[in-house]
Design an enzyme around this catalytic site. Sequence first.
Site, PDB file in Angstrom:
ATOM      1  N   ARG A 160     -13.649   8.666  14.686  1.00 50.58           N
ATOM      2  CA  ARG A 160     -12.499   9.482  14.318  1.00 50.58           C
ATOM      3  C   ARG A 160     -12.950  10.924  14.106  1.00 50.58           C
ATOM      4  O   ARG A 160     -13.981  11.175  13.494  1.00 50.58           O
ATOM      5  CB  ARG A 160     -11.865   8.956  13.037  1.00 50.58           C
ATOM      6  CG  ARG A 160     -10.677   9.780  12.577  1.00 50.58           C
ATOM      7  CD  ARG A 160     -10.002   9.166  11.372  1.00 50.58           C
ATOM      8  NE  ARG A 160     -10.848   9.170  10.180  1.00 50.58           N
ATOM      9  CZ  ARG A 160     -11.094  10.264   9.433  1.00 50.58           C
ATOM     10  NH1 ARG A 160     -10.588  11.429   9.773  1.00 50.58           N
ATOM     11  NH2 ARG A 160     -11.855  10.170   8.367  1.00 50.58           N
TER      12      ARG A 160
ATOM     13  N   LEU B 276      -5.581  11.858   7.975  1.00 52.15           N
ATOM     14  CA  LEU B 276      -4.344  12.237   7.296  1.00 52.15           C
ATOM     15  C   LEU B 276      -3.223  12.310   8.315  1.00 52.15           C
ATOM     16  O   LEU B 276      -2.104  11.869   8.090  1.00 52.15           O
ATOM     17  CB  LEU B 276      -4.521  13.589   6.600  1.00 52.15           C
ATOM     18  CG  LEU B 276      -5.608  13.647   5.535  1.00 52.15           C
ATOM     19  CD1 LEU B 276      -5.678  15.046   4.923  1.00 52.15           C
ATOM     20  CD2 LEU B 276      -5.349  12.632   4.441  1.00 52.15           C
TER      21      LEU B 276
ATOM     22  N   GLU C 132      -5.027   3.616   8.242  1.00 53.44           N
ATOM     23  CA  GLU C 132      -6.391   3.137   8.488  1.00 53.44           C
ATOM     24  C   GLU C 132      -6.434   1.623   8.658  1.00 53.44           C
ATOM     25  O   GLU C 132      -7.367   1.076   9.240  1.00 53.44           O
ATOM     26  CB  GLU C 132      -7.315   3.562   7.333  1.00 53.44           C
ATOM     27  CG  GLU C 132      -8.801   3.340   7.641  1.00 53.44           C
ATOM     28  CD  GLU C 132      -9.741   3.793   6.516  1.00 53.44           C
ATOM     29  OE1 GLU C 132      -9.257   4.430   5.573  1.00 53.44           O
ATOM     30  OE2 GLU C 132     -10.943   3.500   6.609  1.00 53.44           O
TER      31      GLU C 132
ATOM     32  N   GLY D  62       1.578   4.187   3.815  1.00 52.97           N
ATOM     33  CA  GLY D  62       2.532   3.318   3.134  1.00 52.97           C
ATOM     34  C   GLY D  62       3.584   4.103   2.368  1.00 52.97           C
ATOM     35  O   GLY D  62       4.776   3.784   2.417  1.00 52.97           O
TER      36      GLY D  62
ATOM     37  N   HIS E  43     -20.114   9.119   7.865  1.00 53.63           N
ATOM     38  CA  HIS E  43     -19.857  10.541   7.697  1.00 53.63           C
ATOM     39  C   HIS E  43     -21.166  11.268   7.432  1.00 53.63           C
ATOM     40  O   HIS E  43     -21.941  10.862   6.581  1.00 53.63           O
ATOM     41  CB  HIS E  43     -18.879  10.745   6.539  1.00 53.63           C
ATOM     42  CG  HIS E  43     -18.264  12.105   6.519  1.00 53.63           C
ATOM     43  ND1 HIS E  43     -19.002  13.227   6.247  1.00 53.63           N
ATOM     44  CD2 HIS E  43     -16.998  12.523   6.748  1.00 53.63           C
ATOM     45  CE1 HIS E  43     -18.194  14.278   6.311  1.00 53.63           C
ATOM     46  NE2 HIS E  43     -16.982  13.880   6.617  1.00 53.63           N
TER      47      HIS E  43
ATOM     48  N   SER F   5     -16.874  17.607   2.079  1.00 54.09           N
ATOM     49  CA  SER F   5     -15.999  17.761   3.240  1.00 54.09           C
ATOM     50  C   SER F   5     -16.728  18.303   4.459  1.00 54.09           C
ATOM     51  O   SER F   5     -17.576  19.179   4.376  1.00 54.09           O
ATOM     52  CB  SER F   5     -14.854  18.707   2.910  1.00 54.09           C
ATOM     53  OG  SER F   5     -14.208  19.070   4.106  1.00 54.09           O
TER      54      SER F   5
ATOM     55  N   ARG G 179     -18.661  13.644  14.067  1.00 53.20           N
ATOM     56  CA  ARG G 179     -19.344  13.012  12.949  1.00 53.20           C
ATOM     57  C   ARG G 179     -20.443  12.051  13.370  1.00 53.20           C
ATOM     58  O   ARG G 179     -21.525  12.048  12.779  1.00 53.20           O
ATOM     59  CB  ARG G 179     -18.320  12.252  12.102  1.00 53.20           C
ATOM     60  CG  ARG G 179     -17.394  13.210  11.423  1.00 53.20           C
ATOM     61  CD  ARG G 179     -16.308  12.517  10.682  1.00 53.20           C
ATOM     62  NE  ARG G 179     -15.565  13.517   9.908  1.00 53.20           N
ATOM     63  CZ  ARG G 179     -14.499  13.244   9.186  1.00 53.20           C
ATOM     64  NH1 ARG G 179     -14.029  12.025   9.140  1.00 53.20           N
ATOM     65  NH2 ARG G 179     -13.897  14.193   8.517  1.00 53.20           N
TER      66      ARG G 179
ATOM     67  N   HIS H  51     -17.724   5.948   5.786  1.00 53.97           N
ATOM     68  CA  HIS H  51     -16.618   6.772   5.356  1.00 53.97           C
ATOM     69  C   HIS H  51     -15.264   6.230   5.794  1.00 53.97           C
ATOM     70  O   HIS H  51     -14.288   6.294   5.070  1.00 53.97           O
ATOM     71  CB  HIS H  51     -16.814   8.170   5.936  1.00 53.97           C
ATOM     72  CG  HIS H  51     -15.723   9.123   5.607  1.00 53.97           C
ATOM     73  ND1 HIS H  51     -15.350   9.373   4.316  1.00 53.97           N
ATOM     74  CD2 HIS H  51     -14.925   9.878   6.386  1.00 53.97           C
ATOM     75  CE1 HIS H  51     -14.362  10.263   4.315  1.00 53.97           C
ATOM     76  NE2 HIS H  51     -14.066  10.566   5.548  1.00 53.97           N
TER      77      HIS H  51
ATOM     78  N   GLY I 224       0.856  -1.190   0.000  1.00 52.09           N
ATOM     79  CA  GLY I 224       0.000   0.000   0.000  1.00 52.09           C
ATOM     80  C   GLY I 224       0.886   1.232   0.000  1.00 52.09           C
ATOM     81  O   GLY I 224       1.864   1.312   0.741  1.00 52.09           O
TER      82      GLY I 224
END
Lengths: 252, 261, 644
Positions: free
Chosen positions: C442, C448, C432, C45, C266, C284, C337, C408, C40
């Site tokens: 999360r 990120l 993830e 990765g 999400h 977003s 969320r 999501h 990955g």
Amino acid sequence: MSWITKTLTSSIGRKIIMAVTGLFLCTFLVVHLIGNLQLFKHDQGAAFNTYSHFMGTNPIIRTIEWGLVLGFGFHIFEALVLTRRNKTARGAQGYVSNHSEQNSEWTSRNMGILGSIILIFLLVHLYNFFWRARFAGDLPKMGGADPLTSDYDNLYMAVVSSFHIWWYVLLYVAAQISLGYHLWHGFRSGFQTLGLNHRKYTPLIKYVGYVFAVVVSAGFASMPLYFFLFTNAQGEMAANAPAILQTVASAF
Amino acid sequence: MAGSNPNAKPMNLTLKVWRQPNRQAQGQIVEYHVKDISPDMSFLEMLDVLNEDLLHAGQDPVAFDHDCREGICGSCDLFINGRSHGPEKGTTTCQLHMRKFSDGDTITIEPWRANAFPVNKDLSVDRSAFDRIIQAGGYVSVNTGGAPDGNEIPIPKEIADRAFEAATCIGCGACVAACKNASAMLFVSAKVSQLALLPQGNVERKTRVENMVAQMDKEGFGACTNIGSCAAECPVGISLENIAILNREFLAAKATSNNLA
Amino acid sequence: MLLDSKIPEGPLAEKWDKHKFNVKLVNPANKRKYDVIVVGTGLAGGAAAASLAELGYNVKAFTYHDSPRRAHSIAAQGGINAAKNYQNDGDSVFRLFYDTIKGGDYRAREANVYRLAQVSVNIIDQCVAQGVPFAREYGGLLANRSFGGAQVSRTFYARGQTGQQLLLGAYSALSRQIAYGKVKMYTRSEMLDVVIVDGQARGIVTRNLVNGEIETHAAHAVVLATGGYGNVFYLSTNAKYCNVTAAWRAHKKGAFFANPCFTQIHPTCIPVSGDYQSKLTLMSESLRNDGRVWVPKTVEMAERVRKGQIKPQDIAEDDRDYFLERKYPAFGNLVPRDVASRNAKMMCDENRGVGSTGLAVYLDFSDIIKRTGAEAVSQKYGNLFDMYAKITDENPYEMPMRIYPAVHYTMGGLWVDYNLQTTVPGLYATGECNFSDHGANRLGASALMQGLADGYFVIPYTIGDYLANTPPKPVDTNHPAFAESKAYVQARTEQLLGIKGNRTPDEFHKALGHIMWEYCGMARTAEGLKHAKAEIQRLRKEFWSDVKVVGTGEEMNQALEKAGRVADFLELGELMVDDAYNRNESCGGHFREEYQTPEGEALRDDENYAYVAAWEYQGDNQPEKLNKEELVFENVKLTQRSYK
């Protein structure tokens, strides 16, 4: 290969040669056009012949002439090399359906065709005037009273007689249309290739290029059309010529 | 479930699809028919329908590249009706919706065509040439760790924004596909501009552009003739200005770098 | 098996520094004697492969994409959190840690989360140095925006394409190492098995997706960075290729799978428009900064909207219910969320949903457009608005967006210890793919952060500890374990091709997704889960007797790829249901209807469920064994989450 040849044979290097030679040839067009405007002068070609004699004999001009030869030579050579390379880049299998007219201008995509028409014209043109004046020496002389100019080539008469041949005029006009389209793209393209792109000036360059293309090609095309349509075999303006031409001619 | 436009009528379409079993094999256009396509479908969902039909009929489904289906990964790469990513401006294939087509239309679907992008199968092409160009210099040589504070070098907002705009290239290859010359200049220029604009990229500015252009040429892409198809078809609107920057960077680097090779 | 999380001793703030000092180092000259496989090449990765190569290890990196630049990390829109406190608004490492633990509803490991908050600041510096064009203020300094679940502005962003820019940063670092020859990159290669030699991960088996060749690769350690499994629901915001196969095969080879039922729904996605829908598109979360979420106050009004008799922009202010602002005055539209999603579902359950399906709520920008002008809004969210318009054919500048929750992110994943090592020695999981940092929910802009933290700043240290204890002898694929794994992969491929049934892999996938969404989605019940388990088992049986794949294994065969992935999802799905059934509480994204407060909020059971459920594979069609890692909270007080 040294860094110079490497640079100049890279894809961008070759494009830069195209741009530099192309823009240089644009300056030639300006000089050539302004000089040729003397064809319109009502003096049986005296001014034009004097001018062409000067252009054919002046050592500085003769030196620059070599630059012109190289300019054309490299422009044409690089065009051939790049065209070949670009054809190969697409690969053997092209598109079955390709609608590039929806994303770009026809002129931009057909610079090769336009350039080839111009090249054919150029060869005929060079043979007819340049070759005969410089090498064949079979042009009539001016004659007349002035001892200074009497043995100048009468290039003017050669022009006038050529411009009374219909297919010759047709070739000329077709070539000038091609030149116009060639410049339409080429002018701004040259600046882009040299990296001269700025959000303030690029729009200006673009429109200057359009005006340049139209003025230059229309200017050159006007000569054969004028002689073919409105003058007799001696280059004298026919009586049926539109009044505006009479006015313009007398202003020269 | 109804779509966002309840009045839209389903469409029947004829598809002319390039089929090619593998890289070596000869390919050809094959005609298919799909029925009851909703205008709210994306183009790829329409192809999903075709593939499900083919699979049910025991035929090999059409291979095509796709992944995120939201216009950002750059995987999808179809040449639709003679245009990169189809008729809609600023749109990847996955974001193209069938409402842009009409009932009874014939749609021609081909892979990107470039010597540097050989076909893997059907509509899937190998774009690793792009990766090799980036590997030639499309980076800032900083190892992990030891970076100075992010705010150490202020970058004018306007510069940061312009760098960002160049950096949004998704590497899909639509520019190469659309270009008459199969030139990769727009792709290369986007990366060169991004890093030339930012102070972080300044250190390797000259070697970067020299090496990336050399690799671009080596991969067999054509030379730019400023036609502008690339920028017109770019789904993320990378501007031609970047190509001018690339030319300028290249010229300046060649003229002033200490690299004699 | 006793789960040892290997959390270092000492005060929270010193654990990571102490640990970095205590781990064994591999001498620089010896690093080149070690091979590491990274599977990955997304954020985790790509960052890991580049950083390990920079250190001197020989890295082999694998991706099923045609280029490492296409991983789904690229689709993250909103931003990346970092405790920089550039805004002078009271942020700190501890606050980021606290917000993340609280946002995760107290089901994450303290030490890991604290480390994440600590290295978050280095990530921003690293990315800036790589030339990532983050948004900046007019003065040239980095800009921030706020995000759900936090009351400080700590999110760094690059318009709506933060993930793309960060991934391209990692990709560029990786590309540099490929050019140096320190990383050997294998594109269009899908990992189909982990090879275990003498109890340690020593390699992988891959299938070349272009020519179908089954290959074996050996290394001293294997790092999985293969993303999440949200696609088990078929419809999700994940990319189409996202799958659980690599993690699942690792699981079957001994890696425990932790908290599989923790899935994030999400709140702001574009609603489903038809049965043909192949994926869902996220809008977003940053939109909730300026967009206001509402539904019509009355069922009657909602009914009229659904029938198209009245346009949302014509509904009077008094007839609108800004339910998040009403219920959570402190956080308003910026609640985490899970809370936002659940409330949207409640509104639709009350029959006040909008859109022709009634499965949507409004996200309205008219206020901000009035206040700052459409131009300013376009500057901030232009690409998101364009995307919305393209997909829905509606102009969000004129009428509110319709949004609905969608799967999501998966907080669950392979169980890892503090070193990110799975229960198989030498096998690591990052990003993830592991379960470690987000607990049961999360926070936005944290994925990120975690991917890059793991890849750039954690694994390069912790893997050294393992390798230092491994003799630097060359490894090869001659061990019979490789042949065995290869044979297993080949047999499975043959099996899938040999069934020649009547239903396509996508049809099975959709059926599975439907079961998962209905019974193991936003709200779960014991009864529903029991039903789901039986349904999945039935579906799996049908799959293995009725799936239809044509062609051969020796060519590019996308239907075959799909079938293999669906087969693994069919096994994972059951484990998710088991896990959800086992967890008799509600927490974060896991909402069991039986366990809620009178106001309808998630009701945790800290007494009995403050643990990580790590499932151990016991063989085909055998129930998995539950192992528990107790979660110890020494630095935060467990409270009922309140965003009121």
